[in-house]
Design a protein around this motif. Structure first.
Motif, PDB file in Angstrom:
ATOM      1  N   TYR A  16       0.837  -1.197   0.000  1.00 24.39           N
ATOM      2  CA  TYR A  16       0.000   0.000   0.000  1.00 24.39           C
ATOM      3  C   TYR A  16       0.878   1.256   0.000  1.00 24.39           C
ATOM      4  CZ  TYR A  16      -2.756   3.808   1.941  1.00 24.39           C
ATOM      5  OH  TYR A  16      -3.335   5.026   2.147  1.00 24.39           O
ATOM      6  N   VAL A  17       1.880   1.282   0.854  1.00 31.10           N
ATOM      7  CA  VAL A  17       2.735   2.464   0.952  1.00 31.10           C
ATOM      8  C   VAL A  17       3.494   2.685  -0.351  1.00 31.10           C
ATOM      9  CG1 VAL A  17       4.677   3.494   2.180  1.00 31.10           C
ATOM     10  CG2 VAL A  17       2.946   2.220   3.445  1.00 31.10           C
ATOM     11  N   LEU A  18       3.977   1.615  -0.927  1.00 33.84           N
ATOM     12  CA  LEU A  18       4.716   1.748  -2.178  1.00 33.84           C
ATOM     13  C   LEU A  18       3.805   2.283  -3.286  1.00 33.84           C
ATOM     14  CD1 LEU A  18       7.293   1.317  -3.802  1.00 33.84           C
ATOM     15  CD2 LEU A  18       6.596  -1.069  -4.170  1.00 33.84           C
ATOM     16  N   ALA A  19       2.602   1.771  -3.357  1.00 33.02           N
ATOM     17  CA  ALA A  19       1.677   2.243  -4.379  1.00 33.02           C
ATOM     18  C   ALA A  19       1.234   3.682  -4.124  1.00 33.02           C
ATOM     19  CB  ALA A  19       0.452   1.313  -4.446  1.00 33.02           C
ATOM     20  N   GLU A  20       1.112   4.055  -2.845  1.00 35.02           N
ATOM     21  CA  GLU A  20       0.629   5.384  -2.475  1.00 35.02           C
ATOM     22  C   GLU A  20       1.653   6.465  -2.789  1.00 35.02           C
ATOM     23  OE1 GLU A  20      -2.504   7.678  -0.378  1.00 35.02           O
ATOM     24  OE2 GLU A  20      -2.413   5.703  -1.304  1.00 35.02           O
ATOM     25  N   THR A  21       2.918   6.191  -2.531  1.00 33.34           N
ATOM     26  CA  THR A  21       3.950   7.230  -2.640  1.00 33.34           C
ATOM     27  C   THR A  21       4.842   7.064  -3.858  1.00 33.34           C
ATOM     28  OG1 THR A  21       5.388   5.929  -1.192  1.00 33.34           O
ATOM     29  CG2 THR A  21       3.995   7.583  -0.156  1.00 33.34           C
TER      30      THR A  21
END
Length: 831
Positions: A579-584
């Motif tokens: 999720y974090v990788l996709a978000e940022t």
């Protein structure tokens, strides 16, 4: 009011006898009173007195004036004088005149007993006319005039405080020693009693018993005992019973000891002594009316200082504290006089307790003072605040005149700057000095940032250091508050967890016009909703980044701090990391150097978690240049597990996995379990995996073979063996292969045949077994024959040589199976 009279002397024979006897009595006096009084009113001439004194010499004999308590609680006030020869011409006669006070009774108008010293109401002879009537009053003496008492107090100044201390002890403790006053004149003892009666609280003065003269002090029961020098020698060394004050000899050059035993005088006693020495005895009556516990130094000290009488520092402290507690008890003039005396310059150093009391007094009463009175005390307090090692509450700037403020700024400026810059003694004193510098307009702006740095370091190390004084200083000094927030923001970048703890425990105000992104993120974690987002750490990460009020794309280090705040020492789950990788995006993680957190998340994922191998695929694509060879190989293993799960892995599974494992050594056991699990499940389920199984067998890899055995023992495999004859046939062919391979496969093969396949065969019906044989026949007649031989009752020992045991040696047979009826599932595995 009626005072029964008693007269006692040596009288000629009469109805009551001869010699010493009561010669005149007011009717109604109890016999018990007379018996007790007879022991109290006797008289012995001084040791060196002339045996046949002249009239002049007779007048110089000491007078025994006493006030005694009787056993029934009543009191006896008596005057006994030596009269020379009696009626028969025999020398040694005396005359005692006494009045009796019933229990609880006092002299008329509340007059103190000592006021009757040499009263005109006393007589030196028995009155004519029989029984004397009760007296309505005793006129006060004219010999105890104020001027004479003031002069006497000045002459006895070296002994005043010690005597008053002993009298205080008597008033507070009935078992305290008696006070022996050594004087050459009994009138001086009466003056002592007058001094004490004025100084003592009124109730204690009425209870004070005394005698101005006795030859036998050991027999005297009064509280104050007056003796001549010749009669005091036998009292030396009896400090538990007597406190002897010899006023008949000059004091030592440096003054007498504070007390007969060297003890220090009580504070109240010192104040009373100073008041008498200054001739201000009228202050005692005022002090008695003021609130406060008896014998506290505050009221008397406050009145003495109001009158300009100098007192030691403890008394100045007591006076200031008392005035703080009772500000309405002093009128404007008295309060003004008290402050002027307290603010007067002094040569000696002022103790911290006195300074603190003055600061408190100024804070409570300073607003009502005249400017010319308030300014000197304010200047003194500000000077003490700069120069004292102890904290001093500074006054407000309005208490100073402009001239005084400028003078103080010029005088104290260098000391203020040096103290603020001093880092050796903590930050408490520099904070106080910074507030004083603000009051005096001393420029210390260049010292604020270094002070804020020291302050931030101290607070992060110990949040309990944040207190009321610091909070007030930050409120009064906005520049320091801003500088402190900047320092805490920098500390949050380096150690966000410690700053978060500080903000949890200390109410540091975070309102500021500056960005302070790292500090605001810590504030969100410290003071945000309880539970940190209800377990949604991905959502909490977003909330923490939003709290920064700065874009993470513009300031990537925010992401690293946010990671540390949300996960601390934990590792994100693969799902959270995705999720974090996709978000940022990868660029932010690359700039923030947070991508290793994501790699760790992938390598620490739970075996079987599909997010772990999906994350590995994404990381390999996002960070091709950043990954170390070791981590890259481990991620490739996970990515290959993804391909196996999706069915897109090219042939050569086993060699691919074992090759990557070799490069990635040491491999996280969770990663290896995850990859081996995916691989062995494919080997057990893919109909075309025969060559891959052969490759595994030929590899002899013990870990992979063991993983295969574990996968084959899963409930899903056992269930499919029972319901799918073709699957059963495929597994028989696979597990019956390579009977002489030995090694790792030899250990596994026998366990699979005997521990997994044979129980399944026993559970199949005859029809189901026939279906299995048919499926095997399609694979080749030899496979069907091998199965019949393997499954035939009693064939186990014979087939053991062919199929091999678990360790490569001939296998052991199973118990002989018994047949079962056709159409039922065989529980013994028979054909």
């Amino acid at each position: 009011m009626s005072l029964g009279q008693l007269h006692y002397t040596s009288a000629p024979p009469g109805p009551d006898g001869s010699g010493f006897r009561f010669t005149a009595l007011t009717p109604g006096l109890p016999q018990s009173v007379l018996r007790e009084a007879e022991q109290l009113i006797g008289y012995e001439p001084p040791r060196n007195a002339p045996s046949r004194p002249s009239t002049t010499e007779l007048a110089a004999f000491p007078r025994a004036f006493s006030y005694s308590e009787l056993s029934d609680g009543s009191r006896l006030l008596a005057r006994t004088v030596y009269t020379g020869a009696d009626y028969s011409g025999r020398w040694g006669n005396f005359h005692a005149h006494a009045v009796h006070l019933a229990p609880g009774q006092q002299l008329p108008d509340g007059a103190l007993p000592v006021s009757a010293w040499e009263s005109p109401g006393w007589t030196a002879a028995t009155p004519e006319g029989g029984a004397p009537p009760a007296l309505a009053a005793l006129p006060p003496s004219t010999l105890l005039d104020p001027a004479g008492l003031i002069a006497f107090a000045a002459s006895r100044a070296p002994w005043l405080a010690a005597v008053f201390t002993d009298l205080q002890r008597q008033a507070e403790d009935e078992t305290a020693p008696q006070v022996v006053l050594v004087e050459r004149d009994s009138a001086d003892v009466a003056r002592w009693v007058a001094l004490a009666s004025a100084a003592l609280p009124r109730e204690a003065a009425h209870r004070l018993t005394f005698t101005t003269y006795t030859r036998r002090p050991h027999l005297a029961g009064q509280r104050i005992i007056g003796v001549l020098p010749d009669d005091a020698h036998g009292l030396a060394g009896s400090g538990r019973r007597y406190r002897v004050h010899d006023c008949a000899v000059p004091p030592a050059p440096d003054g007498p000891a504070p007390g007969p035993d060297g003890s220090q005088p009580a504070p109240w006693a010192v104040a009373a002594a100073r008041i008498w020495s200054a001739g201000a005895f009228e202050l005692f009556q005022h002090a008695h009316r003021l609130p406060g516990e008896p014998f506290t130094a505050g009221p008397a000290s406050a009145l003495a200082l109001c009158a300009g009488i100098d007192l030691p520092s403890p008394h100045r402290t007591a006076a200031a504290l008392w005035a703080c507690e009772h500000p309405a008890e002093l009128d404007e003039q008295e309060l003004d006089g008290l402050v002027q005396t307290l603010a007067a310059p002094r040569q000696e150093a002022v103790p911290a307790a006195e300074t603190a009391a003055l600061a408190e007094l100024f804070a409570r009463a300073g607003g009502g003072l005249r400017p010319e009175t308030a300014a000197p005390l304010a200047a003194r307090l500000l000077t003490a605040a700069v120069r004292s090692a102890e904290p001093v509450r500074p006054p407000e700037l309005g208490a100073l005149t402009d001239v005084v403020a400028r003078q103080l700024a010029a005088e104290l400026g260098p000391e203020l700057r040096a103290g603020i810059a001093d880092a050796a003694g903590g930050f408490a004193r520099p904070l106080r000095l910074l507030r004083v510098a603000g009051l005096l307009a001393v420029d210390c702006s260049d010292l604020v940032t270094p002070l804020a740095h020291r302050l931030a370091s101290a607070l992060v190390a110990d949040p309990s250091a944040y207190g009321g004084e610091l909070h007030e200083t930050l409120t009064d000094r906005p520049g320091l508050h801003t500088a402190l927030l900047r320092e805490l923001d920098a500390a949050a970048l380096a150690g966000p967890a410690a700053v978060t703890v500080l903000l949890e425990r200390a109410p540091v105000e975070l309102a500021s016009r500056e960005a302070l992104p790292y500090l605001r993120m810590c504030g969100r974690r410290a003071r945000g909703p309880a539970g940190g987002g209800g377990g949604d750490r991905s959502g909490e990460l977003r909330a923490v980044l939003d709290a920064a009020r700065v874009s993470v794309f513009a300031h990537p280090p925010l992401l690293r701090v946010a990671f540390r705040l949300v996960w601390g020492s934990d590792t994100p789950t693969p799902e959270e990391a995705r999720y974090v990788l996709a978000e940022t995006g990868a660029d932010v993680h690359r700039a923030a150097e947070t991508w290793p957190f994501l790699v760790t998340a992938a390598l620490n994922g739970r075996p079987g978690d599909p997010h772990a191998d999906e994350l590995a695929h994404e990381l390999l694509a996002a960070f091709p240049k950043e990954l170390r060879p070791h981590d890259r190989a481990a991620l490739l293993l996970l990515e290959f597990a993804r391909d196996l799960r999706a069915g897109g892995a090219p042939p050569g599974w086993v060699s691919r996995v074992l090759g990557l494992r070799s490069t990635a050594q040491p491999v996280n056991p969770a990663v290896l379990e995850h990859v081996f699990g995916r691989l062995t499940r494919r080997l057990l389920t893919d109909p075309g995996a025969g060559r891959e199984l052969d490759e595994m067998i030929r590899s002899g890899d013990a870990d992979l073979c063991a993983a295969y055995e574990r996968a084959a023992q899963q409930d899903g495999v056992r269930s499919r063996l029972l319901r799918d004859p073709r699957y059963f046939a495929d597994r028989f062919v696979d597990w019956n292969a390579h009977p002489q391979a030995g090694g790792a496969w030899g250990n596994v093969r026998g366990a699979l045949l005997d521990g997994v396949l044979r129980p399944a065969a026993r559970a199949l019906t005859t029809e189901e077994l026939a279906t299995v044989e048919a499926a095997l026949a399609k694979r080749g007649a030899r496979h069907a024959e091998d199965f019949r031989a393997w499954n035939r009752p009693g064939a186990l020992s014979r087939l053991g040589l062919r199929f091999g045991g678990r360790d490569g040696r001939p296998g052991k047979g199973s118990p002989r199976r018994r047949g079962s009826g056709s159409g039922e599932r065989r529980r013994d595995g028979g054909a």
